[in-house]
Design a protein around this motif. Structure first.
Motif, PDB file in Angstrom:
ATOM      1  N   ALA A 220     -29.723  23.036  44.475  1.00  0.00           N
ATOM      2  CA  ALA A 220     -30.854  22.694  43.613  1.00  0.00           C
ATOM      3  C   ALA A 220     -31.921  23.780  43.610  1.00  0.00           C
ATOM      4  O   ALA A 220     -32.626  23.968  42.622  1.00  0.00           O
ATOM      5  N   GLY A 221     -32.039  24.512  44.714  1.00  0.00           N
ATOM      6  CA  GLY A 221     -33.062  25.550  44.798  1.00  0.00           C
ATOM      7  C   GLY A 221     -32.601  26.917  44.368  1.00  0.00           C
ATOM      8  O   GLY A 221     -33.375  27.877  44.436  1.00  0.00           O
ATOM      9  N   THR A 222     -31.353  27.036  43.892  1.00  0.00           N
ATOM     10  CA  THR A 222     -30.846  28.336  43.451  1.00  0.00           C
ATOM     11  C   THR A 222     -31.575  28.795  42.189  1.00  0.00           C
ATOM     12  O   THR A 222     -31.701  28.043  41.224  1.00  0.00           O
ATOM     13  N   THR A 223     -32.049  30.013  42.203  1.00  0.00           N
ATOM     14  CA  THR A 223     -32.740  30.584  41.046  1.00  0.00           C
ATOM     15  C   THR A 223     -31.732  31.192  40.086  1.00  0.00           C
ATOM     16  O   THR A 223     -30.902  32.020  40.484  1.00  0.00           O
ATOM     17  N   ILE A 224     -31.779  30.769  38.846  1.00  0.00           N
ATOM     18  CA  ILE A 224     -30.872  31.303  37.841  1.00  0.00           C
ATOM     19  C   ILE A 224     -31.328  32.707  37.448  1.00  0.00           C
ATOM     20  O   ILE A 224     -32.487  32.914  37.080  1.00  0.00           O
ATOM     21  N   GLN A 225     -30.411  33.662  37.528  1.00  0.00           N
ATOM     22  CA  GLN A 225     -30.709  35.049  37.181  1.00  0.00           C
ATOM     23  C   GLN A 225     -30.318  35.318  35.729  1.00  0.00           C
ATOM     24  O   GLN A 225     -29.311  34.795  35.254  1.00  0.00           O
ATOM     25  N   PRO A 226     -31.096  36.122  34.993  1.00  0.00           N
ATOM     26  CA  PRO A 226     -30.694  36.476  33.630  1.00  0.00           C
ATOM     27  C   PRO A 226     -29.483  37.393  33.651  1.00  0.00           C
ATOM     28  O   PRO A 226     -29.179  38.020  34.665  1.00  0.00           O
ATOM     29  N   GLY A 227     -28.801  37.458  32.550  1.00  0.00           N
ATOM     30  CA  GLY A 227     -27.608  38.299  32.474  1.00  0.00           C
ATOM     31  C   GLY A 227     -26.342  37.472  32.567  1.00  0.00           C
ATOM     32  O   GLY A 227     -26.365  36.274  32.829  1.00  0.00           O
TER      33      GLY A 227
ATOM     34  N   PRO B 105     -35.755  30.533  15.402  1.00  0.00           N
ATOM     35  CA  PRO B 105     -35.523  31.685  16.281  1.00  0.00           C
ATOM     36  C   PRO B 105     -34.722  31.245  17.501  1.00  0.00           C
ATOM     37  O   PRO B 105     -35.074  30.265  18.169  1.00  0.00           O
ATOM     38  N   VAL B 106     -33.654  31.937  17.791  1.00  0.00           N
ATOM     39  CA  VAL B 106     -32.796  31.603  18.929  1.00  0.00           C
ATOM     40  C   VAL B 106     -32.550  32.863  19.737  1.00  0.00           C
ATOM     41  O   VAL B 106     -32.619  33.985  19.225  1.00  0.00           O
ATOM     42  N   VAL B 107     -32.280  32.663  21.027  1.00  0.00           N
ATOM     43  CA  VAL B 107     -32.016  33.782  21.910  1.00  0.00           C
ATOM     44  C   VAL B 107     -30.827  33.443  22.787  1.00  0.00           C
ATOM     45  O   VAL B 107     -30.695  32.315  23.268  1.00  0.00           O
ATOM     46  N   ASP B 108     -29.922  34.378  22.956  1.00  0.00           N
ATOM     47  CA  ASP B 108     -28.798  34.208  23.869  1.00  0.00           C
ATOM     48  C   ASP B 108     -29.323  34.406  25.283  1.00  0.00           C
ATOM     49  O   ASP B 108     -29.783  35.499  25.628  1.00  0.00           O
ATOM     50  N   PRO B 109     -29.287  33.395  26.143  1.00  0.00           N
ATOM     51  CA  PRO B 109     -29.878  33.527  27.480  1.00  0.00           C
ATOM     52  C   PRO B 109     -29.145  34.499  28.386  1.00  0.00           C
ATOM     53  O   PRO B 109     -29.703  34.957  29.371  1.00  0.00           O
ATOM     54  N   GLU B 110     -27.885  34.828  28.059  1.00  0.00           N
ATOM     55  CA  GLU B 110     -27.123  35.724  28.924  1.00  0.00           C
ATOM     56  C   GLU B 110     -27.206  37.175  28.472  1.00  0.00           C
ATOM     57  O   GLU B 110     -27.213  38.087  29.285  1.00  0.00           O
TER      58      GLU B 110
ATOM     59  N   SER C 188     -25.083  30.261  35.819  1.00  0.00           N
ATOM     60  CA  SER C 188     -25.447  31.444  35.047  1.00  0.00           C
ATOM     61  C   SER C 188     -26.509  31.079  34.021  1.00  0.00           C
ATOM     62  O   SER C 188     -26.862  29.902  33.848  1.00  0.00           O
ATOM     63  N   ALA C 189     -27.030  32.074  33.319  1.00  0.00           N
ATOM     64  CA  ALA C 189     -28.191  31.865  32.450  1.00  0.00           C
ATOM     65  C   ALA C 189     -27.928  30.867  31.331  1.00  0.00           C
ATOM     66  O   ALA C 189     -28.853  30.186  30.874  1.00  0.00           O
ATOM     67  N   SER C 190     -26.678  30.749  30.868  1.00  0.00           N
ATOM     68  CA  SER C 190     -26.401  29.814  29.776  1.00  0.00           C
ATOM     69  C   SER C 190     -26.580  28.365  30.208  1.00  0.00           C
ATOM     70  O   SER C 190     -26.685  27.475  29.367  1.00  0.00           O
TER      71      SER C 190
ATOM     72  N   TRP D 158     -31.677  16.111  29.818  1.00  0.00           N
ATOM     73  CA  TRP D 158     -31.542  16.992  30.969  1.00  0.00           C
ATOM     74  C   TRP D 158     -31.312  18.423  30.523  1.00  0.00           C
ATOM     75  O   TRP D 158     -30.834  18.679  29.418  1.00  0.00           O
ATOM     76  N   LEU D 159     -31.646  19.362  31.403  1.00  0.00           N
ATOM     77  CA  LEU D 159     -31.136  20.716  31.271  1.00  0.00           C
ATOM     78  C   LEU D 159     -29.684  20.719  31.739  1.00  0.00           C
ATOM     79  O   LEU D 159     -29.276  19.877  32.545  1.00  0.00           O
ATOM     80  N   LYS D 160     -28.910  21.671  31.264  1.00  0.00           N
ATOM     81  CA  LYS D 160     -27.516  21.739  31.702  1.00  0.00           C
ATOM     82  C   LYS D 160     -27.429  21.997  33.194  1.00  0.00           C
ATOM     83  O   LYS D 160     -26.539  21.472  33.877  1.00  0.00           O
ATOM     84  N   ARG D 161     -28.322  22.803  33.748  1.00  0.00           N
ATOM     85  CA  ARG D 161     -28.294  23.070  35.183  1.00  0.00           C
ATOM     86  C   ARG D 161     -28.581  21.806  35.988  1.00  0.00           C
ATOM     87  O   ARG D 161     -28.062  21.628  37.087  1.00  0.00           O
ATOM     88  N   GLU D 162     -29.397  20.897  35.439  1.00  0.00           N
ATOM     89  CA  GLU D 162     -29.677  19.644  36.116  1.00  0.00           C
ATOM     90  C   GLU D 162     -28.435  18.758  36.155  1.00  0.00           C
ATOM     91  O   GLU D 162     -28.183  18.053  37.143  1.00  0.00           O
TER      92      GLU D 162
END
Length: 333
Positions: free
Chosen positions: A184-191, A258-263, A101-103, A111-115
């Motif tokens: 690895a190729g899955t695209t993360i969707q916003p929301g 400045p921060v943004v909630d990715p979800e 998920s976006a978070s 690393w990124l968390k998705r990595e």
């Protein structure tokens, strides 16, 4: 607690795994084979030896059959004594529930968390796909908007449920590599995603006894995913891998941030120079992690925590070594 990701440019890091999946997955395979092979489990470890424990077909009772295997429902329907055959446990079935998920598309460490999610999936996959063992996965991404449009940074995502994908369990290293390439190729969707629904996909339909690995940051409310996880533990050995970033535990003193909630897409400006605010944030983060740990412990799942600013492989080695040591001493998780 909000999933806040800094809008400011993060520390430079390698390109995402999706962009260099083949090379990265090859290196990961070599890495985990050299350092983890044989630590996580032996062939068929934890499965009952002998005639087997999985129910098979029924047949009529013959003199000398074990009466403990009587199939009473079939006996009652046919009025003829039947016994239930069992299938020997000759292979292990492992299922991965991967939260993308976006978070998870965030990271301030190496690393990124998705990595880290993909790396953990690669380690588990390369350790279990042997001797006919099968591995499958369910992948969850975001997809639902939950904040007013005026508060979105950029274009708000379309409303709707999170996207859930199932990859069937198959044996063989070629199939395992294909699974990892898809992950690895899955695209993360916003929301927002639905971690509870993702875990529930491992409960339906019921599967033969095996291993279930849930990889997520577990930032969704515990009441959303704790019950499906407890249900999953009834039939399977469950490993929960929690992925965290240091900025989710404490804020740096960098002035207005400045921060943004990715979800949810909510945008805020935070005055990090205020020590009281940083302390409240750290206290809230510690309480949140304690709640997550308690929910995982209550579900009976083994708990491994991986960080984006640490050597995830070393943490995994230490974890599996501790698990093996605990099992040899006859202790529980």
């Amino acid at each position: 607690m909000a999933r806040a990701a800094a809008v400011t440019s993060p520390t430079p890091r390698p390109a995402p795994l999706a962009d260099r999946s083949e090379a990265v997955l090859s290196r990961l395979q070599l890495l985990v084979t050299r350092k983890l092979d044989g630590l996580l489990q032996g062939d068929y470890a934890g499965l009952l030896p002998g005639p087997g424990s999985e129910a098979g077909e029924s047949r009529e009772y013959r003199p000398g059959d074990d009466v403990r295997r009587m199939d009473w429902p079939v006996t009652a329907r046919t009025t003829t004594p039947h016994v239930r055959r069992t299938v020997a446990d000759r292979e292990l079935e492992t299922w991965l529930a991967l939260d993308l998920s976006a978070s998870l598309d965030f990271g301030t460490g190496q690393w990124l968390k998705r990595e880290v999610v993909v790396a953990a999936a690669a380690a588990i996959t390369h350790l279990t796909v042997r001797g006919g063992n099968r591995i499958g996965a369910v992948i969850g991404t975001g997809g639902g908007a939950s904040a007013p449009a005026r508060r979105w940074r950029g274009t708000p995502p379309p409303p709707g449920p999170g996207v859930l994908t199932r990859l069937p369990a198959r044996s063989g290293r070629k199939e395992a590599q294909g699974l990892l390439r898809t992950v690895a190729g899955t695209t993360i969707q916003p929301g927002r995603g639905d971690l509870g629904a993702l875990i529930e996909m491992l409960n339906r339909p019921p599967r033969r006894r095996g291993v279930a690995v849930v990889v997520s940051d577990f930032l969704a409310p515990a009441e959303q995913w704790a019950r499906p996880l407890r249900k999953l533990r009834v039939r399977h050995d469950v490993l929960a891998i929690e992925v965290i970033d240091p900025r989710e535990l404490e804020l740096p003193d960098v002035g207005v941030l400045p921060v943004v909630d990715p979800e949810t897409g909510e945008l805020h400006e935070v005055q990090t120079a205020d020590p009281r605010l940083r302390q409240r944030y750290a206290d809230a983060a510690a309480a949140q992690r304690a709640t997550i740990a308690a929910a995982l412990r209550g579900a009976g799942a083994a708990h491994l925590r991986l960080r984006t600013d640490r050597d995830w492989l070393l943490d995994m080695v230490r974890f599996v070594a501790a698990q093996r040591h605990a099992r040899t001493r006859g202790t529980t998780r």
